[in-house]
Design an enzyme around this catalytic site. Structure first.
Site, PDB file in Angstrom:
ATOM      1  N   GLU A   1     -88.314 -26.535   7.535  1.00 15.74           N
ATOM      2  CA  GLU A   1     -88.182 -26.141   6.135  1.00 15.74           C
ATOM      3  C   GLU A   1     -89.529 -25.838   5.493  1.00 15.74           C
ATOM      4  OE1 GLU A   1     -85.469 -24.805   5.406  1.00 15.74           O
ATOM      5  OE2 GLU A   1     -84.781 -25.953   3.703  1.00 15.74           O
TER       6      GLU A   1
ATOM      7  N   ASP B   1     -87.888 -15.836  -4.028  1.00 18.49           N
ATOM      8  CA  ASP B   1     -87.573 -14.880  -2.959  1.00 18.49           C
ATOM      9  C   ASP B   1     -86.665 -13.710  -3.334  1.00 18.49           C
ATOM     10  OD1 ASP B   1     -85.509 -16.729  -3.227  1.00 18.49           O
ATOM     11  OD2 ASP B   1     -85.453 -17.343  -1.140  1.00 18.49           O
TER      12      ASP B   1
ATOM     13  N   GLU C   1     -75.590 -19.698  -6.509  1.00 19.42           N
ATOM     14  CA  GLU C   1     -74.896 -19.803  -5.218  1.00 19.42           C
ATOM     15  C   GLU C   1     -73.496 -19.197  -5.311  1.00 19.42           C
ATOM     16  OE1 GLU C   1     -76.367 -20.568  -2.589  1.00 19.42           O
ATOM     17  OE2 GLU C   1     -78.009 -21.937  -3.059  1.00 19.42           O
TER      18      GLU C   1
ATOM     19  N   GLU D   1     -82.913 -16.410   7.718  1.00 19.65           N
ATOM     20  CA  GLU D   1     -83.918 -15.437   7.270  1.00 19.65           C
ATOM     21  C   GLU D   1     -84.740 -14.839   8.403  1.00 19.65           C
ATOM     22  OE1 GLU D   1     -83.178 -18.147   5.665  1.00 19.65           O
ATOM     23  OE2 GLU D   1     -82.736 -17.545   3.614  1.00 19.65           O
TER      24      GLU D   1
HETATM   25  C1  DMJ Z   1     -78.906 -17.822   1.652  1.00 13.33           C
HETATM   26  O1  DMJ Z   1     -77.883 -18.442   0.951  1.00 13.33           O
HETATM   27  C2  DMJ Z   1     -79.416 -16.635   0.907  1.00 13.33           C
HETATM   28  O2  DMJ Z   1     -80.045 -15.802   1.807  1.00 13.33           O
HETATM   29  C3  DMJ Z   1     -80.362 -16.999  -0.214  1.00 13.33           C
HETATM   30  O3  DMJ Z   1     -80.968 -15.888  -0.814  1.00 13.33           O
HETATM   31  C4  DMJ Z   1     -81.437 -17.952   0.215  1.00 13.33           C
HETATM   32  N1  DMJ Z   1     -81.256 -18.423   1.516  1.00 13.33           N
HETATM   33  C5  DMJ Z   1     -79.969 -18.848   1.937  1.00 13.33           C
HETATM   34  C6  DMJ Z   1     -79.994 -19.177   3.410  1.00 13.33           C
HETATM   35  O4  DMJ Z   1     -81.153 -19.756   3.823  1.00 13.33           O
END
Ligand code: DMJ
Length: 934
Positions: free
Chosen positions: A388, A294, A147, A406
């Site tokens: 979610e 992802d 993060e 997203e």
């Molecule tokens: C974001 O912090 C980024 O896009 C991350 O890759 C995953 N998703 C969150 C938001 O949903």
């Protein structure tokens, strides 16, 4: 996730870019050029309408950012319900999700480049000054490496990229001297100790002040990390290296990616969700494109675009091929097992996978992108937001929605690729829903439950970093943006990195991976520029023709209807395998199938039944696989049933000025009094009772008469409080927790139990609020005196209705008026999870039952199991066809159960919760037993 903004023409010279990046840029160009060929389909949107929507996005951003700056800054995030900053350590811990908060004004840093995209250059200049003046990166706090990289390092680099662009233009930021870059470098060095593992995969957490090893660090004992956590560093780290010339960052990020690639499951070419950072063993072997994985895939493709290194494209294409072979079941994307990729690992999808259509656009694979996006849009139309997690038959699996971007991101890229105005309409709906359901007086609040419309006191920084960028860009024309967005690539947090970095400071030592993997064939070099003539073969209705068959996929879905039973496709003629939710222990045919699959049924002394699978006892390997899947489904079903059996939460909505229904609080129900799900909502002004605990006859009946009484928890039974306020003439009651600081964000909701006596005399509705939610009402009374609330099982639409609605002339009027609404909404509600779902950020991704490689056991209490499918069907099948089938199933199950007295079902009279709790204990015990046996 995000993809590149676009590019230039096929074969046209691209200044400042290497030949390889021309390839990527041209791919994007070819998609964008489709805009000009669009002539029919959804009605085109006028320039005025687009501008109006763009302005609306700007106003929404101002509301979110302005409230953060006014009420929360310098805290990391805004708490939009209580209108203050979230400071880590001062609020009850929310677990992993708090690891994003490093006391470094996260939201401000994450918003920097959004300000420039939204043309707020002056505000950007001020914001940069604030970051340089106020932000400290040396706090004694343990943060998530992932993060911190995507939000803070990415935020600083995005800010730097646009600061130098503005400086070059000559008007703004003339004083800027790479200060943000210096901060980014400082942060980069702070993150490096995390890579001190033999594998090169980073530890998931680091202490910003003390690093990993020192005792004061309070971290460094972790053994596992998620694939996305280790594989989503290359863009930021390479940009940092190339901006500064310090090669170490790019080298470390590359090493981690090289290791993940080495560890891919070689026969399926898939990766698992979590990996041991010391041994490199896969810890969770399920594999999808959502939570936990992802952005690993996203960064492989984008690393190729930004860095021009072919090995990243090879890897991406190899994985993509595997994803399309095993995980993609258009319109669904379903997790599988890396060793047995033909086996689904779950029957639900998570919201994070909504980025994938956008990535497919960058890859140039438009058809499945359109299909998945359309399916997701229908789920959104049903629930206003993407929950979610949702099941393959589109029921809500986890009801939260933390305003994730997203889906907006994929919508933007699909619009760029197709030019289809349909996607503008989709964006318009997203804007409307945000304003209608998530907007509160002090910002935008995450949805705690998309079905009830209740809120969480949370506005994540990614909402500002990503959502507003994508929505604004969707409606913006080229001239609305002060720079060329197509010269940049979006990171996973939508931060902008300039594509010219590809040719700067390239002296990084790379592995020549191309020659290593001899099994790769030409398809791994799928570089061809997608041609719009092929993508949209002279047919402007191309995208629409792909969406059309999927138009009703959500509303028309029957339980189990959409999921493809893979075995059916390649074992034609054979009967489809038995699914857990169809299983009836009274059905001899089912028992026979169980035997073939190596599953034995054990009747326990207390009347319950347990299932155990021994793969070696199965008739064939295919039967063993069926058995394994059956057991997994059974485990998943049991945990789902446990959640579903609990009483759904209720909503307390503040409807008076200035809230007008925009603040919705999650409330616990009572086992007595008016049942809000069956009957009507109750609306009224609130008044505190005296005594506040409501444990004796009220001394202020005139104050609570005709109102909803507020009572404090404690000192007597809930039912006693209810009787006392009812006797004083209250029309409802809200019990507020006396445990200061408690909140439904952190504590599980519960039902208020009766007092063991007959409670039929209690006729008013009673709801429970934890202290934090309760104090929102108490604060509102202090400020506005007259506070009106609505007690219901689902939030009612916000303004304009509520703003114009007159207070009801009498209690009955109000109840009659709302009765109809509540009936229709309760049909949609479905079953509600009482437990808070786990946070789904890649550091703590949604749990799924991880399939065991060998024997597996599940406890099952068939009476509940048989009754539950009927319940599920009832709540999910909205069309006649499905209902008929469901009724048949229900009838069949009831008849067969009754007709076989020899099989003993769950203990008579035992409460369902207790049975299910037992059942889950049994599952755990059996799993342990199996492990021990191994
Ligand atoms: C974001 O912090 C980024 O896009 C991350 O890759 C995953 N998703 C969150 C938001 O949903």
């Amino acid at each position: 996730m995000s993809a590149a903004g676009g590019g230039r023409g096929c074969g046209s010279p691209v200044p400042q870019r290497a030949p390889w990046s021309l390839v990527a840029a041209t791919a994007a160009f070819c998609l964008v050029s489709a805009t000009s060929v669009w002539t029919a389909g959804a009605a085109p949107m006028s320039r005025e309408e687009k501008q109006k929507l763009g302005n609306q996005v700007l106003e929404m951003f101002d509301h979110a950012y302005g409230n953060y700056m006014e009420h929360a800054y310098p805290a990391d995030e805004l708490m939009p319900l209580t209108c203050r900053g979230r400071v880590r350590g001062q609020e009850p811990s929310r677990g992993d999700v708090d690891d994003a908060l490093g006391k470094f004004s996260l939201t401000l840093i994450d918003s920097l480049d959004t300000l420039v995209v939204l043309n707020k250059t002056k505000e950007f200049e001020e914001a940069v000054r604030k970051v340089l003046r106020d932000v400290n990166l040396d706090n004694d706090v343990v943060v998530s490496v992932f993060e911190t990289n995507i939000r803070v390092l990415g935020g600083l680099l995005g800010g730097h990229s646009l600061a130098i662009m503005l400086k070059e233009k000559g008007e703004y930021m003339q004083w800027y001297n790479d200060e943000l870059l210096q901060m980014a470098k400082q942060l980069g060095y702070k993150l490096l100790p995390a890579f001190n593992t033999t594998s090169g995969l980073p530890y998931p957490r680091i202490n910003l002040k003390f690093g990993i090893r020192k005792p004061e660090a309070r971290t460094g004992t972790e053994t596992d990390t998620c694939t996305a956590c280790a594989g989503t560093l290359i863009l930021e780290f390479a940009a940092l290296s190339r901006f500064t010339g310090a090669t170490i960052f790019e080298e470390y990020a590359r090493k981690a990616l090289d290791f993940l690639w080495e560890k891919r499951q070689r026969s399926s070419n898939l990766v698992g969700v979590t990996i041991n950072i010391h041994t490199g063993d896969w810890v969770r072997k399920d594999s999808g494109v959502g939570a936990g994985i992802d952005s690993y895939y996203e960064y492989l493709l984008k690393a190729y675009v930004l860095l021009g290194d072919d090995s990243f494209l090879e890897r991406f294409n190899t994985h993509y091929d595997a994803i399309m072979r095993y995980i993609s079941q258009p319109p669904l994307l379903l997790d599988v097992h890396i060793h047995k990729p033909m086996l689904n690992a779950r029957t639900w999808m998570d919201a994070l996978l909504a980025f994938f259509p956008g990535l497919q656009v960058l890859k140039g694979d438009i058809r499945p992108a359109i299909e998945t996006h359309e399916m997701l849009y229908q789920v959104i139309k049903k629930h206003n937001f993407l929950p979610e997690a949702f099941t393959t038959d589109f029921r809500v699996h986890w009801a939260q929605h933390p305003l994730r971007p997203e889906f907006a991101e994929s919508t933007y890229f699909l619009y760029k690729a197709t030019g289809d105005p349909y996607y503008l309409e989709v964006g318009k709906t997203l804007i409307e829903n945000l304003n209608k359901y998530a907007r509160v007086p002090c910002g935008f609040a995450a949805m705690k439950d998309v079905r009830t419309g209740s809120h969480e006191d949370r506005m994540d920084s990614f909402f500002l970093a990503e959502m507003f960028k994508y929505l604004y860009l969707l409606f913006a024309d080229k001239e609305d943006i002060i720079f060329d967005i197509e010269d940049y690539i979006f990171t996973t947090e939508a931060h902008l990195l300039p594509l010219w970095l590809s040719t700067t400071n390239q002296n990084i030592s790379k592995k020549n991976t191309t020659s290593e993997y001899t099994e790769l064939d030409d398809s791994n070099f799928d570089w061809t520029c997608p041609n719009t003539q092929i993508l949209f073969p002279n047919d402007p209705l191309y995208a629409q023709s792909i969406r059309e068959p999927l138009k009703n996929v959500v509303d028309k879905s029957c339980p189990r209807g959409i999921i493809r039973v893979r075995e059916e496709s390649f074992r034609s003629g054979a009967k489809p395998p038995l699914r857990a939710r169809d299983f009836m222990a009274t059905n001899p045919e089912h028992l026979e199938i169980l035997k073939k699959m190596g599953v034995s049924l054990i009747h326990l002394k207390d009347g319950r039944v347990q299932l155990v699978q021994h793969a070696v006892q199965a008739a064939s390997s295919i039967d063993a696989e069926d058995g394994l899947r059956f057991m997994q489904e059974m485990i998943e079903l049991s945990s789902q049933q446990q959640k579903e059996q609990q009483l759904p939460p209720r909503a307390v909505q503040i409807v008076s000025h200035p809230f007008f229904g925009r603040v919705v609080l999650t409330a616990g129900p009572a086992q007595f009094g008016l049942d809000l799900s069956k009957h009507k909502e109750t609306r009224g002004f609130v008044a505190s009772s005296k005594p506040y605990n409501g444990c004796s006859e009220l001394t202020n009946p005139e104050a609570v008469m005709g109102k909803i009484a507020l009572i404090q928890r404690g000192q007597c039974m809930f039912a006693e409080k209810a009787r006392n306020i009812q006797n004083a003439g209250a029309i409802g009651g809200i019990v507020i927790d006396d445990n200061e600081g408690s909140s439904s964000d952190t504590a599980p909701l519960f039902q208020m139990a009766g007092d063991g006596k007959d409670t039929d005399d209690i006729q008013i509705p009673m709801l429970f609020l934890f202290s934090k939610e309760g104090s929102i009402i108490l604060d509102a009374i202090r400020e506005y005196e007259e506070v009106e609330v609505l007690l219901s099982d689902k939030a009612k639409d916000r303004d304009p209705d509520l703003e114009t609605e007159e207070p009801p002339s009498s209690e009955n009027d109000s109840q009659n008026q709302s009765a109809e609404q509540i009936v229709s909404s309760s049909q949609e509600v479905g079953l509600v999870d009482q437990e808070s779902p786990e946070e789904s950020s890649p550091n703590s991704h949604p749990e799924s039952s991880s399939p065991a490689d060998t024997d597996i056991a599940a406890g099952v209490s068939p009476s509940e199991q048989n009754s539950n499918p009927a319940e599920n069907h009832e709540t999910t099948s909205l069309d006649g066809e499905c209902t008929d089938l469901d009724n048949q199933l229900q009838e069949q199950s009831e008849t067969e159960e009754d007709s076989n007295p020899n099989i003993s079902w769950g203990k008579k009279g035992q409460p369902i919760d207790a049975i299910l709790a037992d059942w889950n204990e049994d599952i755990e015990a059996f799993e342990m037993m199996e492990k021990d046996e191994l």
